[in-house]
Motif scaffolding. Structure first.
Motif, PDB file in Angstrom:
ATOM      1  N   ARG A  18    -109.936 -27.851  92.403  1.00 20.36           N
ATOM      2  CA  ARG A  18    -110.200 -27.630  93.827  1.00 20.36           C
ATOM      3  C   ARG A  18    -109.650 -26.260  94.243  1.00 20.36           C
ATOM      4  N   ASN A  21    -105.836 -25.594  95.140  1.00 23.82           N
ATOM      5  CA  ASN A  21    -105.254 -26.922  94.853  1.00 23.82           C
ATOM      6  C   ASN A  21    -103.725 -26.894  94.740  1.00 23.82           C
ATOM      7  N   PHE A  22    -103.125 -28.019  95.149  1.00 24.77           N
ATOM      8  CA  PHE A  22    -101.664 -28.147  95.149  1.00 24.77           C
ATOM      9  C   PHE A  22    -101.108 -28.383  93.741  1.00 24.77           C
ATOM     10  N   THR A  23    -101.917 -28.966  92.891  1.00 26.60           N
ATOM     11  CA  THR A  23    -101.474 -29.151  91.503  1.00 26.60           C
ATOM     12  C   THR A  23    -101.127 -27.792  90.901  1.00 26.60           C
ATOM     13  N   PRO A  82    -103.451 -34.213  90.032  1.00 23.85           N
ATOM     14  CA  PRO A  82    -103.411 -34.803  91.372  1.00 23.85           C
ATOM     15  C   PRO A  82    -103.660 -36.304  91.268  1.00 23.85           C
ATOM     16  N   GLU A  83    -103.270 -37.033  92.307  1.00 22.26           N
ATOM     17  CA  GLU A  83    -103.670 -38.445  92.365  1.00 22.26           C
ATOM     18  C   GLU A  83    -104.980 -38.517  93.136  1.00 22.26           C
ATOM     19  N   HIS A  85    -107.891 -41.379  94.079  1.00 17.89           N
ATOM     20  CA  HIS A  85    -108.310 -42.785  94.069  1.00 17.89           C
ATOM     21  C   HIS A  85    -107.421 -43.649  93.187  1.00 17.89           C
ATOM     22  N   GLY A  86    -106.133 -43.503  93.384  1.00 18.15           N
ATOM     23  CA  GLY A  86    -105.177 -44.377  92.704  1.00 18.15           C
ATOM     24  C   GLY A  86    -105.037 -44.136  91.216  1.00 18.15           C
ATOM     25  N   VAL A 115     -99.118 -34.736  91.770  1.00 20.36           N
ATOM     26  CA  VAL A 115     -99.019 -34.476  93.206  1.00 20.36           C
ATOM     27  C   VAL A 115     -99.968 -35.412  93.944  1.00 20.36           C
ATOM     28  N   ALA A 116     -99.569 -35.788  95.160  1.00 26.45           N
ATOM     29  CA  ALA A 116    -100.422 -36.663  95.962  1.00 26.45           C
ATOM     30  C   ALA A 116    -100.171 -36.417  97.437  1.00 26.45           C
ATOM     31  N   ALA A 117    -101.200 -36.670  98.227  1.00 27.59           N
ATOM     32  CA  ALA A 117    -101.054 -36.544  99.683  1.00 27.59           C
ATOM     33  C   ALA A 117    -100.235 -37.713 100.234  1.00 27.59           C
ATOM     34  N   GLY A 118    -100.341 -38.853  99.597  1.00 25.30           N
ATOM     35  CA  GLY A 118     -99.735 -40.076 100.117  1.00 25.30           C
ATOM     36  C   GLY A 118     -98.219 -40.126  99.996  1.00 25.30           C
ATOM     37  N   VAL A 150     -97.856 -33.920  99.538  1.00 30.80           N
ATOM     38  CA  VAL A 150     -97.865 -32.556  98.979  1.00 30.80           C
ATOM     39  C   VAL A 150     -98.318 -31.483  99.983  1.00 30.80           C
ATOM     40  N   GLN A 151     -99.146 -31.866 100.953  1.00 28.21           N
ATOM     41  CA  GLN A 151     -99.612 -30.863 101.937  1.00 28.21           C
ATOM     42  C   GLN A 151     -98.458 -30.280 102.762  1.00 28.21           C
TER      43      GLN A 151
END
Ligand SMILES: Cc1cc2nc3c(=O)[nH]c(=O)nc-3n(C[C@H](O)[C@H](O)[C@H](O)COP(=O)(O)O)c2cc1C
Length: 207
Positions: A18, A21-23, A82-83, A85-86, A115-118, A150-151
């Motif tokens: 992406r 991307n944060f990764t 990244p994470e 969809h689980g 990394v994940a947004a959650g 992560v955001q």
């Protein structure tokens, strides 16, 4: 600096393509830490620039062949995902599918970063990735790093806004290197043993 032959070869692979991307931002901090360590050659794979074919297909891409050779020659691997969809990303799965049979990960020490947004972080992604890596024979190191929310952790330029998280990311470099240096038998260059006449006098290169 040209690669040093006695240096440890570490390959880092991001599982997000992406834009921004944060990764990649997390991996850049880990790469920065690794590059400050002596005796390390780090190769950061540009996943988005490699045309990985779908599993079971071949596209004859020289970049894919070179990628496989790089993984095979590595002393240690870092997988960053990244994470989604689980689980870990399909990009990362595609990368792993393209490491061949037996897998280029087989027998390799592998450190994991997610990394994940959650709020709960990339726990599921890392557990699934650990399972797949173990399945193909990798030695998955304990202590994967999971970055939640992560955001809020990185700014646009990739600076880490949370010093504790940055420290955790950087610590993964030390963990991997400690493992690589302490657990692996030194490779004994046979020609060197012959030249010195007495293998007991030979000492492995310090890295
Ligand atoms: C397809 C998709 C699925 C996602 N699923 C999850 C999820 O299950 N849990 C979560 O915490 N975040 C989820 N997210 C948000 C990502 O964790 C977040 O966008 C993160 O920045 C992704 O890493 P990247 O920037 O390296 O791509 C998802 C994002 C995408 C694009």
């Amino acid at each position: 600096m040209p690669p040093q032959s006695s240096a440890l070869q570490v390959v880092a692979i991001p599982g997000s393509v992406r834009p921004g991307n944060f990764t990649g931002k997390a991996l850049a901090i880990l790469a920065d830490e690794l590059r400050q360590k002596p005796g390390i050659n780090l190769e950061l794979i540009e996943t988005a620039r490699i045309d990985f074919p779908l599993p079971g297909m071949s596209n004859g891409s020289p970049a894919v062949k070179r990628f496989q050779e790089t993984v095979s020659a590595a002393d240690g691997i870092i997988l960053a995902t990244p994470e989604y969809h689980g689980s870990f990303s399909s990009v990362m799965k595609l990368v792993i599918e393209n490491m061949g049979f037996p897998s280029g990960l087989s027998g390799k020490p592998v450190a994991l970063l997610g990394v994940a947004a959650g709020k709960i972080g990339a726990i599921k992604a890392l557990e699934h990735l650990r399972s797949v890596c173990s399945h193909v024979g990798a030695i998955v190191l304990p202590g994967p790093i999971s970055i939640a929310g992560v955001q809020q952790v990185f700014d646009e330029e990739g600076n880490c806004l949370n010093k504790g998280v940055e420290q955790e990311i950087r610590s993964l470099a030390g963990n991997l290197l400690d493992y690589l240096r302490k657990s692996q038998c030194p490779e004994v260059p046979l020609e060197e043993m012959v030249r010195h006449g007495n293998s007991m006098e030979w000492a492995p290169p310090t890295v």
